[in-house]
Design an enzyme around this catalytic site. Structure first.
Site, PDB file in Angstrom:
ATOM      1  CE  LYS A 107       4.858  70.447  18.357  1.00  0.00           C
ATOM      2  NZ  LYS A 107       5.133  69.425  19.334  1.00  0.00           N
ATOM      3  NE  ARG A 151       0.281  70.394  -8.552  1.00  0.00           N
ATOM      4  CZ  ARG A 151      -0.669  70.592  -7.709  1.00  0.00           C
ATOM      5  NH1 ARG A 151      -1.817  71.350  -8.138  1.00  0.00           N
ATOM      6  NH2 ARG A 151      -0.593  69.846  -6.817  1.00  0.00           N
ATOM      7  CE  LYS A 188      -5.196  71.541  -0.460  1.00  0.00           C
ATOM      8  NZ  LYS A 188      -4.396  72.139  -1.420  1.00  0.00           N
ATOM      9  NE  ARG A 219     -10.730  69.492  -4.460  1.00  0.00           N
ATOM     10  CZ  ARG A 219      -9.136  69.127  -4.627  1.00  0.00           C
ATOM     11  NH1 ARG A 219      -8.932  67.943  -4.872  1.00  0.00           N
ATOM     12  NH2 ARG A 219      -8.561  69.949  -4.096  1.00  0.00           N
ATOM     13  N   GLY A 275       0.066  64.556  -2.315  1.00  0.00           N
ATOM     14  CA  GLY A 275      -1.506  63.712  -2.231  1.00  0.00           C
ATOM     15  C   GLY A 275      -1.590  63.107  -1.009  1.00  0.00           C
ATOM     16  N   GLY A 276      -0.741  63.477   0.300  1.00  0.00           N
ATOM     17  CA  GLY A 276      -0.763  63.118   1.520  1.00  0.00           C
ATOM     18  C   GLY A 276      -0.376  61.633   1.582  1.00  0.00           C
TER      19      GLY A 276
HETATM   20  P1  ADP Z   1       1.363  66.549   0.328  1.00  0.00           P
HETATM   21  O1  ADP Z   1       2.106  67.231  -0.648  1.00  0.00           O
HETATM   22  O2  ADP Z   1       1.372  65.237   0.406  1.00  0.00           O
HETATM   23  O3  ADP Z   1      -0.284  67.036  -0.095  1.00  0.00           O
HETATM   24  P2  ADP Z   1       1.430  68.439   2.336  1.00  0.00           P
HETATM   25  O4  ADP Z   1       2.765  68.653   3.135  1.00  0.00           O
HETATM   26  O5  ADP Z   1       0.865  69.342   1.533  1.00  0.00           O
HETATM   27  O6  ADP Z   1       1.503  67.263   1.584  1.00  0.00           O
HETATM   28  O7  ADP Z   1       0.371  68.278   3.569  1.00  0.00           O
HETATM   29  C1  ADP Z   1      -1.012  67.830   3.202  1.00  0.00           C
HETATM   30  C2  ADP Z   1      -1.843  67.709   4.376  1.00  0.00           C
HETATM   31  O8  ADP Z   1      -1.135  66.815   5.420  1.00  0.00           O
HETATM   32  C3  ADP Z   1      -2.024  69.010   5.297  1.00  0.00           C
HETATM   33  O9  ADP Z   1      -3.071  69.816   4.682  1.00  0.00           O
HETATM   34  C4  ADP Z   1      -2.358  68.726   6.534  1.00  0.00           C
HETATM   35  O10 ADP Z   1      -3.786  68.141   6.678  1.00  0.00           O
HETATM   36  C5  ADP Z   1      -1.287  67.375   6.832  1.00  0.00           C
HETATM   37  N1  ADP Z   1       0.110  67.771   7.298  1.00  0.00           N
HETATM   38  C6  ADP Z   1       1.074  67.997   6.611  1.00  0.00           C
HETATM   39  N2  ADP Z   1       2.012  68.176   7.556  1.00  0.00           N
HETATM   40  C7  ADP Z   1       1.454  68.635   8.752  1.00  0.00           C
HETATM   41  C8  ADP Z   1       1.852  68.866   9.961  1.00  0.00           C
HETATM   42  N3  ADP Z   1       3.251  69.375  10.168  1.00  0.00           N
HETATM   43  N4  ADP Z   1       1.253  68.933  11.082  1.00  0.00           N
HETATM   44  C9  ADP Z   1      -0.078  68.611  10.834  1.00  0.00           C
HETATM   45  N5  ADP Z   1      -0.597  68.146   9.709  1.00  0.00           N
HETATM   46  C10 ADP Z   1       0.166  68.252   8.759  1.00  0.00           C
END
Ligand code: ADP
Length: 453
Positions: free
Chosen positions: A209, A297, A244, A343, A172-173
């Site tokens: 990175k 999932r 999203k 959404r 969830g970011g």
């Molecule tokens: P979560 O599991 O918390 O959703 P994610 O790793 O899937 O985390 O990343 C979710 C969002 O966070 C990505 O779609 C992007 O917007 C941002 N993000 C994550 N890792 C990076 C990265 N290395 N560089 C730039 N943005 C990132």
């Protein structure tokens, strides 16, 4: 009951979820001739999936989230209702290895991967290592948890700023911190660790990175424990707070789809994956891909893929859980036209603050090329304690332009009164030039503050 492939056909499945996804699963169980049981908390006792289910189990807890998170009571419900299997949907217990283990102990099938695979993929550090070993491209970063600013800055000197600190158990970011110079590490590490600790009970974080100007592209996979196929990609760069808002597809050319698609299948096969999975990537301005994580999932946006491939993904996930081998070959998967999903969250369209309340009136569009997945109806009381997703509005068109035009028509037709919602924002995005030109990165909303008007 054994069917043709020597697999065990389910008679009754427990839906351990609520809202639109509970309804989505219920409809497919019906199509397949499987009885649908469901657990629910107080807030959902009158909800559509509960009313439509064959068996409903009141699992109310003082804290509404516990109605869907209390492992022992969900297992007890599955046993009492004599369910052969549990469908977790997304969120709640969908990625909880302890839950899967408890079901395994009781001889109840979890519709999804094994507890061990969930444990592996739930740890982003481990998942990165496993997928790197399977040949997937990953962003440079730490292969172990990092807790000291000195270690983090030495690594950042090596891979180059900016970097991002993320929770190993993340979702969830939550908690992510972007760091652009060494002096920021001390406080950013602490903040990410404490957010990770309170959200996931695991304070391990890692550094990777930060990919600038990135797009979010993800691949839909289905695997039976041995073999995997992919259903192509979805483009999900329109996000708020790393979550999203709009998803669409297809996005890549055929050659790139085949290239990344074969890598994700290898990745899924390398861990013995079973069920639906999404492999998430960032794609930089040069078109290079970096693996982010696997979501083990069904995902909110699986619907986009259903519209462009014509396959019922929820049904396929249930069939492999029954023990069937993959019923489709890679060559059977074809892509037709373009789909967009908005959404429709019950949130204000400026700051995205949840807006619970009763829906006095609501009308969702339908017609050629339109799909709306929602549990909402006039009189529905949108609770404030759960996710704010109220409806998923999708349009299909012969190409992207056609799907966007149809989305405008569909949004204009939608009526929701009683709560604030994101329709005004979606409508402005559909008219916005960069969106229409496909000139979109994950910073799209940040760079278009005028849309939050
Ligand atoms: P979560 O599991 O918390 O959703 P994610 O790793 O899937 O985390 O990343 C979710 C969002 O966070 C990505 O779609 C992007 O917007 C941002 N993000 C994550 N890792 C990076 C990265 N290395 N560089 C730039 N943005 C990132």
């Amino acid at each position: 009951m054994f069917d043709f492939a020597g697999s065990m056909a389910f008679k009754r499945v427990l839906i351990a979820n609520r809202g639109e996804i509970a309804l989505r699963i219920l409809r497919t169980l019906r199509d397949m001739g499987i009885e649908a049981a469901i657990i629910h908390g107080r807030e959902d006792r009158l909800s559509l999936p509960v009313r439509l289910s064959d068996f409903a189990y009141d699992n109310s807890r003082p804290n509404p989230l516990d109605s869907y998170l209390d492992i022992e009571s969900v297992v007890a419900a599955a046993k009492e209702l004599k369910c052969d299997a549990v469908h977790p949907g997304y969120g709640f217990l969908a990625e909880n290895a302890n839950f899967v283990r408890r079901l395994e102990e009781e001889g109840i099938t979890f519709i999804g991967p094994s507890a061990d695979v969930i444990t592996l993929l739930g740890d982003k550090i481990e998942a990165r290592a496993a997928m790197e070993a399977a040949g997937l491209p990953t962003a440079k970063g730490s292969s172990e948890p990092i807790s000291e600013a000195g270690v983090a800055s030495a690594l950042a000197d090596d891979i180059g700023y900016p970097v991002i600190i993320k929770a190993a158990a993340g979702g969830g970011g939550i908690g992510m911190q972007i760091v652009s110079k060494a002096s920021e590490f001390e406080s950013a590490l602490k903040l990410c660790q404490s957010r990770a600790k309170s959200a996931f009970g695991d304070e391990r974080v890692f550094v990777e990175k930060y990919i600038e100007g990135a797009q979010h592209v993800e691949f839909q996979v289905l695997a039976d424990g041995k073999n995997a196929i992919h259903f192509g990609e979805r483009f999900c760069s329109i996000q708020r707070r790393h979550q999203k808002l709009i998803e669409e597809g297809p996005w890549l050319d055929d050659a790139k789809r085949a290239e990344i698609g074969s890598l994700v299948c290898k990745g899924a096969e390398s861990v013995g994956y079973k069920g639906l999975a999404t492999f998430e990537f960032l794609r930089d301005a040069h078109g290079d891909f970096y693996f982010l994580e696997v979501n083990p999932r069904v995902q909110v946006e699986h619907t986009v893929t259903e519209l462009i491939t014509g396959h019922n993904l929820v049904e396929l996930g249930i069939r492999v859980a029954q023990g069937e081998s993959l019923p489709l070959k890679q060559e059977d998967i074809e892509w037709r036209g373009h789909a967009v999903q908005c959404r429709l969250n019950a949130e204000d369209p400026r700051e995205f603050i949840p807006s619970p309340g009763r829906l006095w009136e609501c009308h969702f569009p339908s017609g050629y090329g339109i799909r709306c997945d929602t549990h909402a109806h006039p009189g529905y009381d949108m609770p404030g304690c759960f996710d704010s997703l109220l409806a998923k509005l999708l349009t299909w068109g012969k190409d992207r332009e056609d799907a966007i035009a149809r989305m405008k028509t569909a949004l204009d037709e939608t009526v929701i009164t009683g709560v604030e919602h994101l329709i005004p924002l979606h409508r402005r995005i559909m008219d916005e030039k960069d969106y229409n030109d496909g000139n979109i990165t994950i910073q799209y909303i940040d760079n278009h503050q005028e849309l939050l008007g």
